[in-house]
Design a protein around this motif. Structure first.
Motif, PDB file in Angstrom:
ATOM      1  N   ILE A 180       0.865  -1.180   0.000  1.00 42.56           N
ATOM      2  CA  ILE A 180       0.000   0.000   0.000  1.00 42.56           C
ATOM      3  C   ILE A 180       0.896   1.223   0.000  1.00 42.56           C
ATOM      4  CG2 ILE A 180      -1.856   1.219   1.180  1.00 42.56           C
ATOM      5  CD1 ILE A 180      -2.375  -1.503   2.661  1.00 42.56           C
ATOM      6  N   ILE A 181       0.683   2.107  -0.961  1.00 47.93           N
ATOM      7  CA  ILE A 181       1.531   3.287  -1.134  1.00 47.93           C
ATOM      8  C   ILE A 181       0.735   4.518  -0.723  1.00 47.93           C
ATOM      9  CG2 ILE A 181       2.787   4.685  -2.816  1.00 47.93           C
ATOM     10  CD1 ILE A 181       2.840   1.744  -4.325  1.00 47.93           C
ATOM     11  N   HIS A 182       1.290   5.293   0.183  1.00 52.12           N
ATOM     12  CA  HIS A 182       0.569   6.413   0.792  1.00 52.12           C
ATOM     13  C   HIS A 182       0.984   7.762   0.211  1.00 52.12           C
ATOM     14  CE1 HIS A 182      -1.171   3.829   3.985  1.00 52.12           C
ATOM     15  NE2 HIS A 182      -0.031   3.164   3.850  1.00 52.12           N
ATOM     16  N   ASN A 183       1.809   7.764  -0.812  1.00 54.44           N
ATOM     17  CA  ASN A 183       2.201   9.020  -1.449  1.00 54.44           C
ATOM     18  C   ASN A 183       1.104   9.512  -2.377  1.00 54.44           C
ATOM     19  OD1 ASN A 183       4.889   7.196  -1.232  1.00 54.44           O
ATOM     20  ND2 ASN A 183       5.354   9.337  -0.808  1.00 54.44           N
ATOM     21  N   GLY A 184       1.241  10.766  -2.833  1.00 54.72           N
ATOM     22  CA  GLY A 184       0.304  11.303  -3.806  1.00 54.72           C
ATOM     23  C   GLY A 184      -0.119  12.719  -3.465  1.00 54.72           C
ATOM     24  N   ASN A 185      -0.812  13.358  -4.412  1.00 54.19           N
ATOM     25  CA  ASN A 185      -1.323  14.705  -4.219  1.00 54.19           C
ATOM     26  C   ASN A 185      -2.593  14.852  -5.057  1.00 54.19           C
ATOM     27  OD1 ASN A 185      -1.457  17.775  -5.047  1.00 54.19           O
ATOM     28  ND2 ASN A 185      -0.196  17.670  -3.202  1.00 54.19           N
ATOM     29  N   LEU A 186      -3.566  15.578  -4.528  1.00 57.12           N
ATOM     30  CA  LEU A 186      -4.850  15.725  -5.222  1.00 57.12           C
ATOM     31  C   LEU A 186      -4.716  16.358  -6.593  1.00 57.12           C
ATOM     32  CD1 LEU A 186      -7.328  16.786  -2.380  1.00 57.12           C
ATOM     33  CD2 LEU A 186      -7.370  14.675  -3.740  1.00 57.12           C
ATOM     34  N   VAL A 191      -5.099  16.720 -13.668  1.00 62.82           N
ATOM     35  CA  VAL A 191      -4.320  16.759 -14.908  1.00 62.82           C
ATOM     36  C   VAL A 191      -4.626  15.496 -15.703  1.00 62.82           C
ATOM     37  CG1 VAL A 191      -1.995  16.759 -15.903  1.00 62.82           C
ATOM     38  CG2 VAL A 191      -2.479  18.131 -13.867  1.00 62.82           C
ATOM     39  N   THR A 192      -5.080  15.675 -16.929  1.00 64.30           N
ATOM     40  CA  THR A 192      -5.417  14.530 -17.764  1.00 64.30           C
ATOM     41  C   THR A 192      -4.198  13.648 -18.002  1.00 64.30           C
ATOM     42  OG1 THR A 192      -7.146  15.764 -18.908  1.00 64.30           O
ATOM     43  CG2 THR A 192      -6.286  13.825 -20.023  1.00 64.30           C
ATOM     44  N   GLY A 193      -4.391  12.352 -17.820  1.00 59.05           N
ATOM     45  CA  GLY A 193      -3.368  11.406 -18.241  1.00 59.05           C
ATOM     46  C   GLY A 193      -2.393  10.943 -17.191  1.00 59.05           C
ATOM     47  N   THR A 194      -2.553  11.367 -15.932  1.00 59.50           N
ATOM     48  CA  THR A 194      -1.581  10.925 -14.938  1.00 59.50           C
ATOM     49  C   THR A 194      -1.692   9.413 -14.693  1.00 59.50           C
ATOM     50  OG1 THR A 194      -3.094  11.583 -13.145  1.00 59.50           O
ATOM     51  CG2 THR A 194      -1.379  13.157 -13.811  1.00 59.50           C
ATOM     52  N   GLY A 195      -2.882   8.862 -14.822  1.00 61.51           N
ATOM     53  CA  GLY A 195      -3.023   7.412 -14.715  1.00 61.51           C
ATOM     54  C   GLY A 195      -2.343   6.696 -15.866  1.00 61.51           C
ATOM     55  N   CYS A 196      -2.548   7.223 -17.064  1.00 62.45           N
ATOM     56  CA  CYS A 196      -1.899   6.638 -18.245  1.00 62.45           C
ATOM     57  C   CYS A 196      -0.380   6.735 -18.135  1.00 62.45           C
ATOM     58  CB  CYS A 196      -2.363   7.360 -19.509  1.00 62.45           C
ATOM     59  SG  CYS A 196      -4.143   7.266 -19.824  1.00 62.45           S
ATOM     60  N   MET A 197       0.105   7.857 -17.621  1.00 61.31           N
ATOM     61  CA  MET A 197       1.542   8.027 -17.424  1.00 61.31           C
ATOM     62  C   MET A 197       2.073   7.037 -16.399  1.00 61.31           C
ATOM     63  SD  MET A 197       1.436  12.185 -17.368  1.00 61.31           S
ATOM     64  CE  MET A 197       3.131  12.462 -16.862  1.00 61.31           C
ATOM     65  N   ALA A 198       1.284   6.792 -15.345  1.00 61.53           N
ATOM     66  CA  ALA A 198       1.697   5.819 -14.341  1.00 61.53           C
ATOM     67  C   ALA A 198       1.846   4.434 -14.960  1.00 61.53           C
ATOM     68  CB  ALA A 198       0.689   5.786 -13.193  1.00 61.53           C
ATOM     69  N   THR A 240      -2.412  24.175 -12.420  1.00 61.08           N
ATOM     70  CA  THR A 240      -2.265  22.823 -12.952  1.00 61.08           C
ATOM     71  C   THR A 240      -1.358  22.746 -14.179  1.00 61.08           C
ATOM     72  OG1 THR A 240      -4.346  23.116 -14.184  1.00 61.08           O
ATOM     73  CG2 THR A 240      -4.467  22.011 -12.044  1.00 61.08           C
ATOM     74  N   GLY A 241      -1.287  23.825 -14.956  1.00 65.69           N
ATOM     75  CA  GLY A 241      -0.396  23.800 -16.117  1.00 65.69           C
ATOM     76  C   GLY A 241       1.057  23.682 -15.700  1.00 65.69           C
ATOM     77  N   THR A 242       1.445  24.478 -14.729  1.00 64.15           N
ATOM     78  CA  THR A 242       2.807  24.414 -14.214  1.00 64.15           C
ATOM     79  C   THR A 242       3.047  23.093 -13.492  1.00 64.15           C
ATOM     80  OG1 THR A 242       2.799  26.816 -13.955  1.00 64.15           O
ATOM     81  CG2 THR A 242       4.513  25.598 -12.780  1.00 64.15           C
ATOM     82  N   PHE A 243       2.032  22.633 -12.770  1.00 65.05           N
ATOM     83  CA  PHE A 243       2.148  21.348 -12.076  1.00 65.05           C
ATOM     84  C   PHE A 243       2.473  20.230 -13.060  1.00 65.05           C
ATOM     85  CE2 PHE A 243       0.062  17.367 -10.780  1.00 65.05           C
ATOM     86  CZ  PHE A 243       0.744  17.107  -9.590  1.00 65.05           C
ATOM     87  N   ARG A 244       1.820  20.234 -14.212  1.00 62.20           N
ATOM     88  CA  ARG A 244       2.059  19.198 -15.231  1.00 62.20           C
ATOM     89  C   ARG A 244       3.527  19.199 -15.667  1.00 62.20           C
ATOM     90  NH1 ARG A 244       1.696  19.793 -20.795  1.00 62.20           N
ATOM     91  NH2 ARG A 244       1.330  17.882 -21.996  1.00 62.20           N
ATOM     92  N   VAL A 245       4.083  20.369 -15.880  1.00 63.19           N
ATOM     93  CA  VAL A 245       5.490  20.470 -16.280  1.00 63.19           C
ATOM     94  C   VAL A 245       6.393  20.001 -15.143  1.00 63.19           C
ATOM     95  CG1 VAL A 245       7.331  22.045 -16.958  1.00 63.19           C
ATOM     96  CG2 VAL A 245       5.043  22.310 -17.938  1.00 63.19           C
ATOM     97  N   ARG A 246       6.107  20.457 -13.929  1.00 63.22           N
ATOM     98  CA  ARG A 246       6.931  20.071 -12.787  1.00 63.22           C
ATOM     99  C   ARG A 246       6.828  18.572 -12.514  1.00 63.22           C
ATOM    100  NH1 ARG A 246       9.071  24.600 -10.853  1.00 63.22           N
ATOM    101  NH2 ARG A 246       7.867  26.550 -10.758  1.00 63.22           N
ATOM    102  N   LEU A 247       5.705  17.974 -12.861  1.00 63.26           N
ATOM    103  CA  LEU A 247       5.544  16.529 -12.694  1.00 63.26           C
ATOM    104  C   LEU A 247       6.550  15.773 -13.555  1.00 63.26           C
ATOM    105  CD1 LEU A 247       3.822  14.231 -11.436  1.00 63.26           C
ATOM    106  CD2 LEU A 247       2.330  14.414 -13.449  1.00 63.26           C
ATOM    107  N   ILE A 248       6.685  16.177 -14.810  1.00 65.20           N
ATOM    108  CA  ILE A 248       7.679  15.552 -15.688  1.00 65.20           C
ATOM    109  C   ILE A 248       9.087  15.806 -15.158  1.00 65.20           C
ATOM    110  CG2 ILE A 248       8.676  15.558 -18.011  1.00 65.20           C
ATOM    111  CD1 ILE A 248       6.028  14.228 -18.009  1.00 65.20           C
ATOM    112  N   ASP A 249       9.326  17.019 -14.653  1.00 59.97           N
ATOM    113  CA  ASP A 249      10.631  17.324 -14.054  1.00 59.97           C
ATOM    114  C   ASP A 249      10.936  16.363 -12.906  1.00 59.97           C
ATOM    115  OD1 ASP A 249      11.054  19.449 -15.756  1.00 59.97           O
ATOM    116  OD2 ASP A 249      10.489  20.991 -14.301  1.00 59.97           O
ATOM    117  N   ALA A 250       9.948  16.155 -12.044  1.00 54.29           N
ATOM    118  CA  ALA A 250      10.161  15.297 -10.878  1.00 54.29           C
ATOM    119  C   ALA A 250      10.436  13.852 -11.292  1.00 54.29           C
ATOM    120  CB  ALA A 250       8.948  15.365  -9.952  1.00 54.29           C
ATOM    121  N   ILE A 251       9.721  13.381 -12.306  1.00 53.88           N
ATOM    122  CA  ILE A 251       9.960  12.023 -12.800  1.00 53.88           C
ATOM    123  C   ILE A 251      11.388  11.914 -13.350  1.00 53.88           C
ATOM    124  CG2 ILE A 251       9.299  10.303 -14.540  1.00 53.88           C
ATOM    125  CD1 ILE A 251       6.422  11.446 -14.318  1.00 53.88           C
TER     126      ILE A 251
END
Length: 271
Positions: A180-186, A191-198, A240-251
């Motif tokens: 069970i993984i407890h990480n994440g953020n609402l 942002v469309t596609g975060t499940g697909c990206m996962a 959310t637009g900036t969040f999407r970019v920062r998400l790729i940065d974090a990955i």
């Protein structure tokens, strides 16, 4: 298992596995970028005329039902059978299953024709794959009277695959062991596609190991941790637009050390 998952980050960076994805046209670019960011090499070939040849070059195959139609189904069946014949892992993302009779019937047909090493979906989608009577609204998960961990374990045994159930608490199970993984953020839900990206990330880790349980844990937790890290970087005037970019940065920055420091995981093992 935690150490096994952590070790996969270096293997992906070293090997740069080729991940063949027949996926959702809404999110295909983000899936490719997520694969690149973690260290893999994406190929998004979807024509029935070339998928068999392409998948034979790949290290893993991801099949995503997000924008399914007859042509995509034909390509998925051809590619899936070829992958099975050549011991290439196949990962299924049953997006929206339960929303319409067409996609529900077609995913059931595909499950009979192709063996999947890993299946990732939300709780409603996974329950519907098991034959549960539930209607999925679009790609959203309904409220169920079963925990994600319990559902993942039951589905793993019934579907004979490693199961990943995404939600507020992500769960991964092979039917015997469950994490069970407890990480994440609402913001990940906005942002469309975060499940697909996962799922793309899970596929990438699957391309460097035959420990598909650890690959699933590494992939889904990378998305959840990256969501946390991306959200923490946002300034008060960013959305959310900036969040999407920062998400790729974090990955793209994720490695063994960051993962071990950030992951919040409970492991349930058999007695």
């Amino acid at each position: 298992m935690k150490i096994s998952a952590a070790d996969l980050f270096g293997k992906v960076r070293a090997r740069k596995p080729l991940i063949h994805q027949i996926t959702n046209f809404v999110t295909v670019n983000d899936c490719a970028n997520a694969t690149l960011a973690i260290g893999g090499s994406p190929v998004m070939t979807s024509s029935p005329k070339e998928v068999e040849e392409m998948v034979n070059l790949a290290d893993a195959l991801v099949l995503n039902f997000g924008t399914i139609d007859d042509k995509a189904l034909e390509a998925m069946e051809i590619a899936g059978k070829a992958a099975n014949a050549n011991n290439i892992p196949v990962i299924l993302d049953p997006v929206g299953v339960g929303a319409t009779s067409y996609r529900t019937e077609k995913v059931a047909e595909l499950l009979k024709k192709v063996t999947f090493q890993i299946i990732r979906g939300n709780a409603s989608e996974i329950l519907r794959l098991m034959g549960g009577d539930i209607v999925t609204r679009g790609v959203d998960s309904g409220e169920l009277q079963i925990s994600n961990a319990e559902l993942a374990a039951c589905a793993a045994n019934k579907l004979n695959s490693v199961i990943v159930v995404s939600g507020a608490k992500d769960a991964v199970s092979d039917g015997k062991n469950t994490s069970i993984i407890h990480n994440g953020n609402l913001l990940l839900t906005n942002v469309t596609g975060t499940g697909c990206m996962a799922t793309a990330l899970i596929g990438t880790f699957s391309g460097v190991t035959d420990d598909f349980y650890s690959a699933a844990v590494a992939g889904i937790s990378t998305m959840s941790i990256s969501g946390e890290l991306a959200a923490a970087k946002l300034q008060k005037d960013e959305g959310t637009g900036t969040f999407r970019v920062r998400l790729i940065d974090a990955i793209s920055r994720m490695d063994k050390e960051i993962w071990l420091n950030e992951v919040k995981i409970n492991e349930e093992v058999p007695n």
